[in-house]
Design an enzyme around this catalytic site. Structure first.
Site, mmCIF file in Angstrom:
data_model
loop_
_atom_site.group_PDB
_atom_site.id
_atom_site.type_symbol
_atom_site.label_atom_id
_atom_site.label_comp_id
_atom_site.label_asym_id
_atom_site.label_seq_id
_atom_site.Cartn_x
_atom_site.Cartn_y
_atom_site.Cartn_z
ATOM 1 N N THR A 138 0.804 -1.227 0.000
ATOM 2 C CA THR A 138 0.000 0.000 0.000
ATOM 3 C C THR A 138 0.835 1.275 0.000
ATOM 4 O OG1 THR A 138 -1.376 1.347 1.483
ATOM 5 C CG2 THR A 138 -0.176 -0.435 2.511
ATOM 6 N N GLU A 140 0.291 3.590 1.856
ATOM 7 C CA GLU A 140 0.439 4.001 3.256
ATOM 8 C C GLU A 140 1.859 3.747 3.766
ATOM 9 O OE1 GLU A 140 -1.925 5.443 5.718
ATOM 10 O OE2 GLU A 140 -2.496 6.075 3.713
ATOM 11 N N TYR A 162 -1.511 0.130 10.987
ATOM 12 C CA TYR A 162 -1.803 -0.559 9.729
ATOM 13 C C TYR A 162 -0.579 -0.540 8.815
ATOM 14 C CZ TYR A 162 -3.590 -0.947 4.912
ATOM 15 O OH TYR A 162 -3.767 -1.283 3.587
ATOM 16 N N LYS A 166 1.827 -3.541 7.485
ATOM 17 C CA LYS A 166 1.983 -3.772 6.042
ATOM 18 C C LYS A 166 3.448 -3.665 5.608
ATOM 19 C CE LYS A 166 -2.175 -4.425 4.078
ATOM 20 N NZ LYS A 166 -2.516 -5.371 3.012
HETATM 21 P P1 NDP Z 1 -11.541 -4.560 2.183
HETATM 22 O O1 NDP Z 1 -11.466 -4.032 3.565
HETATM 23 O O2 NDP Z 1 -12.695 -4.220 1.316
HETATM 24 O O3 NDP Z 1 -11.438 -6.162 2.226
HETATM 25 C C1 NDP Z 1 -10.598 -6.813 3.136
HETATM 26 C C2 NDP Z 1 -10.856 -8.288 3.045
HETATM 27 O O4 NDP Z 1 -10.024 -8.960 4.017
HETATM 28 C C3 NDP Z 1 -12.303 -8.706 3.392
HETATM 29 O O5 NDP Z 1 -12.652 -9.797 2.584
HETATM 30 C C4 NDP Z 1 -12.194 -9.140 4.837
HETATM 31 O O6 NDP Z 1 -13.192 -10.047 5.225
HETATM 32 C C5 NDP Z 1 -10.840 -9.827 4.787
HETATM 33 N N1 NDP Z 1 -10.221 -10.017 6.106
HETATM 34 C C6 NDP Z 1 -9.988 -9.099 7.052
HETATM 35 N N2 NDP Z 1 -9.370 -9.668 8.115
HETATM 36 C C7 NDP Z 1 -9.231 -10.982 7.812
HETATM 37 C C8 NDP Z 1 -8.679 -12.094 8.506
HETATM 38 N N3 NDP Z 1 -8.158 -11.977 9.718
HETATM 39 N N4 NDP Z 1 -8.695 -13.303 7.890
HETATM 40 C C9 NDP Z 1 -9.241 -13.449 6.653
HETATM 41 N N5 NDP Z 1 -9.781 -12.437 5.954
HETATM 42 C C10 NDP Z 1 -9.765 -11.212 6.530
HETATM 43 O O7 NDP Z 1 -10.161 -4.139 1.468
HETATM 44 P P2 NDP Z 1 -9.881 -3.832 -0.080
HETATM 45 O O8 NDP Z 1 -10.537 -4.854 -0.897
HETATM 46 O O9 NDP Z 1 -10.098 -2.398 -0.322
HETATM 47 O O10 NDP Z 1 -8.291 -4.044 -0.131
HETATM 48 C C11 NDP Z 1 -7.720 -5.312 -0.412
HETATM 49 C C12 NDP Z 1 -6.293 -5.344 0.136
HETATM 50 O O11 NDP Z 1 -5.527 -4.324 -0.473
HETATM 51 C C13 NDP Z 1 -6.181 -5.106 1.635
HETATM 52 O O12 NDP Z 1 -5.101 -5.898 2.086
HETATM 53 C C14 NDP Z 1 -5.819 -3.635 1.748
HETATM 54 O O13 NDP Z 1 -5.097 -3.403 2.932
HETATM 55 C C15 NDP Z 1 -4.959 -3.474 0.520
HETATM 56 N N6 NDP Z 1 -4.949 -2.155 -0.088
HETATM 57 C C16 NDP Z 1 -6.121 -1.527 -0.405
HETATM 58 C C17 NDP Z 1 -6.119 -0.326 -1.056
HETATM 59 C C18 NDP Z 1 -7.377 0.389 -1.402
HETATM 60 O O14 NDP Z 1 -7.305 1.587 -1.690
HETATM 61 N N7 NDP Z 1 -8.522 -0.280 -1.442
HETATM 62 C C19 NDP Z 1 -4.834 0.319 -1.444
HETATM 63 C C20 NDP Z 1 -3.657 -0.461 -1.099
HETATM 64 C C21 NDP Z 1 -3.732 -1.651 -0.460
HETATM 65 P P3 NDP Z 1 -14.660 -9.545 5.737
HETATM 66 O O15 NDP Z 1 -15.435 -9.256 4.470
HETATM 67 O O16 NDP Z 1 -15.139 -10.707 6.487
HETATM 68 O O17 NDP Z 1 -14.436 -8.316 6.554
HETATM 69 P P1 GDR Z 2 -6.773 5.736 3.718
HETATM 70 O O1 GDR Z 2 -8.304 5.857 3.281
HETATM 71 O O2 GDR Z 2 -6.570 6.038 5.143
HETATM 72 O O3 GDR Z 2 -5.996 6.542 2.729
HETATM 73 O O4 GDR Z 2 -6.514 4.171 3.515
HETATM 74 P P2 GDR Z 2 -9.556 6.611 3.904
HETATM 75 O O5 GDR Z 2 -10.539 6.674 2.815
HETATM 76 O O6 GDR Z 2 -9.984 6.004 5.194
HETATM 77 O O7 GDR Z 2 -8.973 8.072 4.235
HETATM 78 C C1 GDR Z 2 -8.458 8.922 3.230
HETATM 79 C C2 GDR Z 2 -8.172 10.305 3.821
HETATM 80 O O8 GDR Z 2 -9.413 10.940 4.128
HETATM 81 C C3 GDR Z 2 -9.293 11.553 5.410
HETATM 82 N N1 GDR Z 2 -10.633 11.717 6.013
HETATM 83 C C4 GDR Z 2 -11.452 10.721 6.381
HETATM 84 N N2 GDR Z 2 -11.311 9.380 6.276
HETATM 85 C C5 GDR Z 2 -12.345 8.610 6.701
HETATM 86 N N3 GDR Z 2 -12.255 7.263 6.584
HETATM 87 N N4 GDR Z 2 -13.485 9.151 7.252
HETATM 88 C C6 GDR Z 2 -13.645 10.492 7.377
HETATM 89 O O9 GDR Z 2 -14.662 10.965 7.866
HETATM 90 C C7 GDR Z 2 -12.583 11.321 6.906
HETATM 91 N N5 GDR Z 2 -12.421 12.659 6.849
HETATM 92 C C8 GDR Z 2 -11.236 12.887 6.295
HETATM 93 C C9 GDR Z 2 -8.393 10.619 6.184
HETATM 94 O O10 GDR Z 2 -7.874 11.265 7.344
HETATM 95 C C10 GDR Z 2 -7.364 10.290 5.114
HETATM 96 O O11 GDR Z 2 -6.398 11.290 5.063
HETATM 97 C C11 GDR Z 2 -7.044 3.485 2.400
HETATM 98 C C12 GDR Z 2 -7.322 2.040 2.828
HETATM 99 O O12 GDR Z 2 -7.999 1.384 1.784
HETATM 100 C C13 GDR Z 2 -6.025 1.306 3.101
HETATM 101 O O13 GDR Z 2 -6.297 -0.076 3.319
HETATM 102 C C14 GDR Z 2 -5.114 1.453 1.883
HETATM 103 O O14 GDR Z 2 -3.881 0.811 2.144
HETATM 104 C C15 GDR Z 2 -4.889 2.916 1.568
HETATM 105 O O15 GDR Z 2 -6.148 3.527 1.319
HETATM 106 C C16 GDR Z 2 -4.017 3.120 0.341
#
Ligand code: NDP
Ligand code: GDR
Length: 385
Positions: A138, A140, A162, A166
């Site tokens: 990520t 992050e 987190y 990671k």
């Molecule tokens: P989501 O939060 O939508 O999905 C996470 C998934 O992981 C869900 O299926 C969840 O299951 C499962 N999970 C959580 N904890 C466990 C566990 N202990 N054992 C087994 N399964 C588990 O994330 P995204 O699809 O958005 O992201 C996918 C991956 O990519 C994640 O690893 C995230 O950190 C990473 N990532 C995401 C980004 C983004 O912008 N979306 C950017 C960069 C990296 P359940 O449905 O039961 O909660």
């Molecule tokens: P992020 O995503 O932390 O970048 O992680 P998120 O959408 O939670 O926050 C993005 C930015 O928005 C600001 N923010 C808020 N965020 C949330 N959730 N709720 C609020 O009300 C709010 N107001 C402002 C946050 O402070 C932050 O700066 C996501 C996740 O998908 C991670 O798993 C992944 O690794 C990274 O993106 C890349």
């Protein structure tokens, strides 16, 4: 002579999440046998992938789910042994940055050690030359800004439990590649969103609130830090990159991003514009508010139909709630996708405008259905987090 193609097998952890759903669709469209790991929950948690369900008894079934958890190595080893995957996509994680401050130990266990459990299971089963592994790394990891745009060579400085979990997963993936010659790769993905995005991530929280405010189901959107900047893309584009990373000749790590950064406040304004509401931000710090400056009635009518508007010019639609601020924030993310552009041939099809349009209109459609259910007494209105 006819050549019959051998079907590849993929195992996806986190298959019930946003990316798991899009990646499953992509791999099924390419003829894969897809196995997924889902957690045991007291209620069904498969709504993002229910449309892919197939009868496991059928001979042609190419989509199967297995109960499992990243915190249980015996279970992971058993599933890998049973499914014999050619490719593992490790998407499972406690993925919410703010929540990781509340449950840091669990986050380290699932997101950090969970990755080790997978890699070690593949190695102990003697599958290190057969099975390729994709690790969901990520942006992050970059955390505190060291240099922009962030590339594969930019130093990391994680800013949350987190990101620290990671970073362990990132380096253990690199280490298994170097130590055991495994085809193990990191995709360093910047934020990617979609109508399937979890409701508490900022983009989906905004598009849901905009839709509810426009439909008269909510009055104010409470936000945290409006000044953070993110490089937002569409999850559909990003799962293509995951697949491409595992199809290369040599394993390597790739940044996946659009190269464009946007402030959270601008995302808010653009989402409201999608329903014809033009905002003006006034005030400073936690006193700042987003006021409805004007309504473009034509756009609003197109988005909402003949539903009467529940807002008027001068209404406060956005307020700050300091409980959404994080103890340490990542201020600026902007990725440099040059390597993935040139080596993977990857380019996103969506831009921010088309992403926001799709998300807002999907949420409006969702809440219009809810309104019908509420009116008929079959649902109640729940307040947003
Ligand atoms: P989501 O939060 O939508 O999905 C996470 C998934 O992981 C869900 O299926 C969840 O299951 C499962 N999970 C959580 N904890 C466990 C566990 N202990 N054992 C087994 N399964 C588990 O994330 P995204 O699809 O958005 O992201 C996918 C991956 O990519 C994640 O690893 C995230 O950190 C990473 N990532 C995401 C980004 C983004 O912008 N979306 C950017 C960069 C990296 P359940 O449905 O039961 O909660
Ligand atoms: P992020 O995503 O932390 O970048 O992680 P998120 O959408 O939670 O926050 C993005 C930015 O928005 C600001 N923010 C808020 N965020 C949330 N959730 N709720 C609020 O009300 C709010 N107001 C402002 C946050 O402070 C932050 O700066 C996501 C996740 O998908 C991670 O798993 C992944 O690794 C990274 O993106 C890349």
């Amino acid at each position: 002579m006819k050549t019959s193609k051998i079907k590849k097998t993929a195992l996806i952890t986190g298959i019930t999440g946003q990316d798991g759903a899009y990646l499953s669709e992509l791999l099924l469209s390419k003829g894969y046998m897809v196995h997924g790991i889902k957690r045991r929950t007291s209620l069904f948690n498969t709504n993002r992938i229910d449309h892919l369900y197939q009868d496991p008894q059928s001979d042609n079934c190419n989509f199967k789910l297995h109960f499992g958890d990243m915190t249980d190595s015996m279970n992971l080893t058993k599933i890998i042994q049973e499914t014999q995957p050619d490719e593992i996509y490790n998407l499972a994680a406690m993925s919410h940055v703010k929540v990781s401050f509340d449950i840091p130990e669990y986050t380290a266990n699932a997101d950090g050690i969970g990755t080790l459990r997978l890699l070690e299971a593949v190695r102990l089963l003697g599958m290190e030359k057969k099975t390729k592994i994709y690790q969901a790394s990520t942006s992050e990891l970059y955390g505190m800004v060291q240099a922009v745009p962030q590339s594969e060579n930019t130093p990391f400085y994680p800013r949350s439990p987190y990101a620290v979990a990671k970073i362990y997963a990132y380096w253990i993936t690199v280490n298994y590649r170097e130590a055991y010659g495994m085809f193990a790769c990191n995709g360093i993905l910047f934020n990617h969103e979609s109508p399937l995005r979890g409701e508490t991530f900022v983009t989906r929280k905004i598009t849901r609130a905009v839709s509810k405010i426009a439909l008269g189901l909510q009055s104010v959107l409470y936000m945290g830090n409006l000044n953070a900047r993110r490089d937002w893309g569409h999850a559909k584009d990003y799962v293509e990159a995951m697949y491409l990373i595992l199809q290369q000749e040599k394993p390597s790590d790739f940044v996946i991003a659009t190269g464009i950064t946007t402030k959270v406040r601008d995302f808010v304004a653009l989402a409201f514009e999608e329903v014809g509401f033009l905002l003006r931000f006034e005030g400073e710090g936690i006193e700042e508010v987003g006021i409805l400056h004007a309504i473009n009635h034509e756009v609003a009518f197109q988005a909402l139909g003949d539903l009467s508007f529940h807002v008027k010019e001068g209404d406060v639609l956005v307020e700050i709630d300091s409980s959404y601020f994080r103890p340490t924030e990542v201020d600026l993310l902007i990725g440099d996708p040059s390597k993935s552009n040139s080596e993977l041939g990857w380019k996103p099809k969506y831009n921010l405008e088309s992403l926001i349009k799709e998300m807002v209109h999907a949420d409006i459609a969702l809440f219009k259905k809810d309104i019908a259910l509420i009116k008929s007494g079959h649902a109640v209105l729940l307040q947003e987090e």
